[in-house]
Structure formats: structure tokens, C-alpha cells
Design a protein around this motif. Structure first.
Motif, PDB file in Angstrom:
ATOM      1  N   GLY A 100       0.794  -1.226   0.000  1.00 43.13           N
ATOM      2  CA  GLY A 100       0.000   0.000   0.000  1.00 43.13           C
ATOM      3  C   GLY A 100       0.827   1.276   0.000  1.00 43.13           C
ATOM      4  O   GLY A 100       0.262   2.365  -0.051  1.00 43.13           O
ATOM      5  N   GLN A 101       2.156   1.171   0.065  1.00 39.96           N
ATOM      6  CA  GLN A 101       2.983   2.389   0.005  1.00 39.96           C
ATOM      7  C   GLN A 101       2.969   2.921  -1.427  1.00 39.96           C
ATOM      8  O   GLN A 101       3.225   2.182  -2.373  1.00 39.96           O
ATOM      9  N   GLN A 102       2.703   4.223  -1.577  1.00 42.83           N
ATOM     10  CA  GLN A 102       2.663   4.793  -2.923  1.00 42.83           C
ATOM     11  C   GLN A 102       4.059   5.101  -3.447  1.00 42.83           C
ATOM     12  O   GLN A 102       4.262   5.209  -4.656  1.00 42.83           O
ATOM     13  N   GLY A 103       5.016   5.281  -2.550  1.00 43.07           N
ATOM     14  CA  GLY A 103       6.389   5.539  -2.979  1.00 43.07           C
ATOM     15  C   GLY A 103       7.303   4.422  -2.510  1.00 43.07           C
ATOM     16  O   GLY A 103       7.392   4.167  -1.319  1.00 43.07           O
ATOM     17  N   LEU A 104       7.950   3.731  -3.435  1.00 43.95           N
ATOM     18  CA  LEU A 104       8.922   2.718  -3.022  1.00 43.95           C
ATOM     19  C   LEU A 104       9.969   2.495  -4.106  1.00 43.95           C
ATOM     20  O   LEU A 104       9.708   2.702  -5.291  1.00 43.95           O
ATOM     21  N   ARG A 105      11.153   2.101  -3.667  1.00 39.43           N
ATOM     22  CA  ARG A 105      12.223   1.750  -4.607  1.00 39.43           C
ATOM     23  C   ARG A 105      11.978   0.345  -5.123  1.00 39.43           C
ATOM     24  O   ARG A 105      11.817  -0.590  -4.340  1.00 39.43           O
ATOM     25  N   LEU A 106      11.970   0.204  -6.439  1.00 39.16           N
ATOM     26  CA  LEU A 106      11.751  -1.109  -7.058  1.00 39.16           C
ATOM     27  C   LEU A 106      13.056  -1.805  -7.407  1.00 39.16           C
ATOM     28  O   LEU A 106      13.156  -3.017  -7.328  1.00 39.16           O
ATOM     29  N   GLY A 113      21.231  -7.104  -8.528  1.00 38.91           N
ATOM     30  CA  GLY A 113      21.935  -7.710  -9.658  1.00 38.91           C
ATOM     31  C   GLY A 113      21.798  -6.901 -10.936  1.00 38.91           C
ATOM     32  O   GLY A 113      21.941  -7.439 -12.033  1.00 38.91           O
ATOM     33  N   LEU A 114      21.525  -5.586 -10.797  1.00 40.74           N
ATOM     34  CA  LEU A 114      21.364  -4.721 -11.965  1.00 40.74           C
ATOM     35  C   LEU A 114      22.198  -3.443 -11.802  1.00 40.74           C
ATOM     36  O   LEU A 114      21.655  -2.360 -11.572  1.00 40.74           O
ATOM     37  N   PRO A 115      23.527  -3.566 -11.883  1.00 40.78           N
ATOM     38  CA  PRO A 115      24.388  -2.394 -11.694  1.00 40.78           C
ATOM     39  C   PRO A 115      23.997  -1.247 -12.622  1.00 40.78           C
ATOM     40  O   PRO A 115      23.719  -1.470 -13.802  1.00 40.78           O
ATOM     41  N   GLY A 116      23.960  -0.039 -12.062  1.00 35.73           N
ATOM     42  CA  GLY A 116      23.654   1.134 -12.877  1.00 35.73           C
ATOM     43  C   GLY A 116      22.179   1.372 -13.113  1.00 35.73           C
ATOM     44  O   GLY A 116      21.819   2.264 -13.876  1.00 35.73           O
ATOM     45  N   VAL A 117      21.315   0.577 -12.467  1.00 34.21           N
ATOM     46  CA  VAL A 117      19.865   0.727 -12.665  1.00 34.21           C
ATOM     47  C   VAL A 117      19.193   1.061 -11.331  1.00 34.21           C
ATOM     48  O   VAL A 117      19.278   0.280 -10.377  1.00 34.21           O
ATOM     49  N   ILE A 118      18.547   2.237 -11.275  1.00 31.45           N
ATOM     50  CA  ILE A 118      17.739   2.618 -10.116  1.00 31.45           C
ATOM     51  C   ILE A 118      16.327   2.869 -10.625  1.00 31.45           C
ATOM     52  O   ILE A 118      16.151   3.569 -11.627  1.00 31.45           O
ATOM     53  N   ASP A 124       1.424   5.305  -9.950  1.00 31.62           N
ATOM     54  CA  ASP A 124       1.588   4.503 -11.182  1.00 31.62           C
ATOM     55  C   ASP A 124       2.633   5.103 -12.116  1.00 31.62           C
ATOM     56  O   ASP A 124       2.631   4.868 -13.322  1.00 31.62           O
ATOM     57  N   THR A 125       3.556   5.903 -11.526  1.00 31.10           N
ATOM     58  CA  THR A 125       4.679   6.456 -12.294  1.00 31.10           C
ATOM     59  C   THR A 125       5.989   5.876 -11.767  1.00 31.10           C
ATOM     60  O   THR A 125       6.205   5.821 -10.561  1.00 31.10           O
ATOM     61  N   ILE A 126       6.842   5.425 -12.680  1.00 31.70           N
ATOM     62  CA  ILE A 126       8.170   4.940 -12.300  1.00 31.70           C
ATOM     63  C   ILE A 126       9.200   5.972 -12.762  1.00 31.70           C
ATOM     64  O   ILE A 126       9.096   6.508 -13.867  1.00 31.70           O
ATOM     65  N   VAL A 127      10.163   6.261 -11.900  1.00 30.08           N
ATOM     66  CA  VAL A 127      11.282   7.125 -12.291  1.00 30.08           C
ATOM     67  C   VAL A 127      12.526   6.247 -12.373  1.00 30.08           C
ATOM     68  O   VAL A 127      12.881   5.550 -11.414  1.00 30.08           O
ATOM     69  N   LEU A 128      13.165   6.262 -13.535  1.00 31.67           N
ATOM     70  CA  LEU A 128      14.280   5.364 -13.838  1.00 31.67           C
ATOM     71  C   LEU A 128      15.561   6.176 -14.010  1.00 31.67           C
ATOM     72  O   LEU A 128      15.573   7.188 -14.716  1.00 31.67           O
ATOM     73  N   ALA A 129      16.630   5.735 -13.352  1.00 27.84           N
ATOM     74  CA  ALA A 129      17.946   6.357 -13.544  1.00 27.84           C
ATOM     75  C   ALA A 129      18.926   5.278 -14.012  1.00 27.84           C
ATOM     76  O   ALA A 129      19.068   4.242 -13.362  1.00 27.84           O
ATOM     77  N   LEU A 130      19.569   5.540 -15.144  1.00 23.49           N
ATOM     78  CA  LEU A 130      20.564   4.611 -15.695  1.00 23.49           C
ATOM     79  C   LEU A 130      21.916   5.309 -15.604  1.00 23.49           C
ATOM     80  O   LEU A 130      22.108   6.369 -16.200  1.00 23.49           O
ATOM     81  N   THR A 131      22.859   4.724 -14.856  1.00 22.22           N
ATOM     82  CA  THR A 131      24.094   5.450 -14.550  1.00 22.22           C
ATOM     83  C   THR A 131      25.361   4.781 -15.072  1.00 22.22           C
ATOM     84  O   THR A 131      26.458   5.244 -14.785  1.00 22.22           O
ATOM     85  N   SER A 132      25.225   3.695 -15.827  1.00 21.87           N
ATOM     86  CA  SER A 132      26.417   3.020 -16.350  1.00 21.87           C
ATOM     87  C   SER A 132      26.188   2.630 -17.812  1.00 21.87           C
ATOM     88  O   SER A 132      25.047   2.499 -18.250  1.00 21.87           O
ATOM     89  N   PRO A 133      27.275   2.442 -18.581  1.00 19.44           N
ATOM     90  CA  PRO A 133      27.117   2.094 -20.001  1.00 19.44           C
ATOM     91  C   PRO A 133      26.348   0.786 -20.217  1.00 19.44           C
ATOM     92  O   PRO A 133      25.624   0.652 -21.204  1.00 19.44           O
ATOM     93  N   GLY A 134      26.512  -0.171 -19.301  1.00 21.28           N
ATOM     94  CA  GLY A 134      25.780  -1.426 -19.434  1.00 21.28           C
ATOM     95  C   GLY A 134      24.285  -1.201 -19.324  1.00 21.28           C
ATOM     96  O   GLY A 134      23.493  -1.702 -20.130  1.00 21.28           O
ATOM     97  N   TYR A 206      13.388  11.249  -1.236  1.00 16.90           N
ATOM     98  CA  TYR A 206      14.280  10.345  -0.487  1.00 16.90           C
ATOM     99  C   TYR A 206      13.441   9.254   0.177  1.00 16.90           C
ATOM    100  O   TYR A 206      13.101   9.327   1.352  1.00 16.90           O
ATOM    101  N   LEU A 207      13.119   8.244  -0.601  1.00 19.66           N
ATOM    102  CA  LEU A 207      12.252   7.170  -0.117  1.00 19.66           C
ATOM    103  C   LEU A 207      12.902   6.367   1.001  1.00 19.66           C
ATOM    104  O   LEU A 207      12.214   5.781   1.838  1.00 19.66           O
ATOM    105  N   ASP A 208      14.246   6.345   1.036  1.00 17.99           N
ATOM    106  CA  ASP A 208      14.944   5.520   2.027  1.00 17.99           C
ATOM    107  C   ASP A 208      14.774   6.047   3.450  1.00 17.99           C
ATOM    108  O   ASP A 208      15.150   5.362   4.399  1.00 17.99           O
TER     109      ASP A 208
END
Length: 253
Positions: A100-106, A113-118, A124-134, A206-208
Motif C-alpha cells: 500500500g505504500q505509494q512511494g517505493l524503490r523497485l 543484480g542490476l548495476p547502474g539501474v535505479i 503509477d509512475t516509475i522514475v528510472l535512472a541509468l548510470t552506467s554504459p551497461g 528520499y524514499l529511504d
């Protein structure tokens, strides 16, 4: 098909990998056999030739390679990202305190196991950050996997952190899937909080700090509270909800 490129490590430099640390620093890599562009998948081998897994190559970074897998047989393809993303989303779905939390890190990068992926979810909105070439190379697979695993209507990209420069990547931000408001409220522990996914820090919030904000709510009754570096006032609002008699919030940005 051509055999994939292979990086050979200096003697003893596989020790951290054997303990499952997913980074290979430039100083650990003796040489690259074959050709690899930034983000390409390379095999990783110890000095004695023993295969250790597969990694994403990042020639401009001090972190020269980030491990995708320690299973030498595993293939890095679209299906790999579908599995990893689905597993990350399922891990959160299994936690009662996140229900039921509306804000959470997925997705939390190396932890899933997904380096560079936040990936953070707000309603119902996802915010994606890609920080590495992979992560950048597999952008479409990652976006598709997130859509499949969450059925979220919108995905917004915030790949604009300074670390991308160290990886030789340009900043990128904007809608990847769907569109809509980039400022909206989420509910957290009965308090409404404004999130700005386009201009805010990181992915907008800052969801954490969720547990700490909830703790403050329990401690705040009758107190005067000073919240420095308050950002959007998450702690301030929780303190007020918990019965603080005064809250002063200060921030320079």
C-alpha cells in the motif's frame, strides 16, 4: 557469431569477485581480448584463464566493468533483464511493510543484480535512472521489463547525475513511456508529500528515509522541531502530523 570479448585480470584480482563483489577496477584488468564498445558484455577471466562470469564493459570509468552474472553459462539478453527486474519487483511485493505504500524503490542497482539501474515507483509512475554504459545499452530491455513487471502507466527517466560523466555518458531525462504531470502528491504514513520527478533531487524524493520519518512522527508530540536541509519537508510534515507545536524548515535549494 564472433566470440564475445574477454577481460583477463591481474593475478589475485579475482578475490573480490569470488566474494561476489560486482565491480572490477581499472587496476585489476590486465588486458582486453577482442573488441568491446562501452556497455558491451564481456567475459571475465582470472589470470589463470578460469572464467568468472560476464560483465558490462566501461572503458572510460575507473570501474572498468560491472558484473551482470557470476554464472558463466548465463546469457545476457532481453530475457535476462525481464527475469532480474521481475525478481526485484517481486522482492518488494513480498514485504508486508511496503504494502500500500505509494512511494517505493523497485530496483536498487547492484543489490538487485542490476548495476547502474535505479527505479523508484510513485503511484503509477516509475522514475528510472541509468548510470552506467551497461544499463544504458540495455535501456529498452529494462524499460520493457519494468512495464511488464509493474503495469505502471508512465516511466520517466532521470539519468542526469554527475556519475554519468565519469562513465562517458551524456545526461538524459524525460518521459520514456506515457506522459503527464511531473509534480504530484504521494501518501506516506497518512501524510501527503509533494514529489517533483523532473526537478527534484535524485528521482524526486528520499524514499529511504520512510522509517525515520515515521519515527519522528512518534517522537514529535509537543516538541519544537528544527528541520535543516528539509528538501520538500517530509520530516516537517510528519512532525506536525505527530503533534509538534512548531516546526521550522530550512533549505538552500
Amino acid at each position: 557469431a564472433l566470440h564475445m570479448a574477454q577481460i583477463i585480470l591481474h593475478p589475485d584480482k579475482e578475490r573480490s569477485l569470488l566474494k561476489r563483489h560486482p565491480w572490477l577496477f581499472a587496476s585489476s584488468v590486465a588486458r582486453l581480448y577482442g573488441r568491446a564498445r562501452p556497455g558491451d558484455t564481456v567475459e571475465v577471466a582470472a589470470a589463470n584463464g578460469k572464467l568468472l562470469g560476464k560483465a558490462a564493459w566501461s572503458p572510460e570509468s575507473q570501474i572498468r566493468a560491472r558484473m551482470w552474472t557470476f554464472d558463466v553459462q548465463e546469457i545476457i539478453d532481453d530475457a535476462f533483464f525481464k527475469r532480474r527486474v521481475a525478481a526485484a519487483v517481486a522482492r518488494r511485493a513480498a514485504l508486508p511493510e511496503l504494502r500500500g505504500q505509494q512511494g517505493l524503490r523497485l530496483i536498487h542497482a547492484e543489490s538487485d543484480g542490476l548495476p547502474g539501474v535505479i527505479a523508484d515507483r510513485y503511484g503509477d509512475t516509475i522514475v528510472l535512472a541509468l548510470t552506467s554504459p551497461g544499463a544504458e545499452k540495455w535501456r529498452d530491455a529494462i524499460v520493457g521489463a519494468l512495464q511488464k513487471a509493474t503495469a505502471c502507466a508512465r516511466i520517466y527517466e532521470r539519468s542526469d547525475s554527475e556519475v554519468r560523466k565519469l562513465e562517458g555518458l551524456e545526461p538524459r531525462s524525460g518521459w520514456l513511456v506515457g506522459e503527464g504531470e511531473t509534480r504530484f502528491a504521494i501518501q506516506e504514513n497518512s501524510v501527503q508529500l509533494l514529489v517533483d520527478i523532473a526537478q527534484g533531487h535524485k528521482t524526486g524524493f528520499y524514499l529511504d528515509q520512510r522509517d525515520n520519518r515515521q519515527l519522528l512522527l512518534k517522537l514529535a508530540r509537543g516538541k519544537r522541531v528544527l528541520n535543516c536541509f528539509c528538501y520538500t519537508g517530509g520530516f516537517s510534515l510528519q512532525a506536525l502530523a505527530g503533534g509538534a507545536r512548531e516546526v521550522i524548515s530550512i533549505d538552500s535549494s
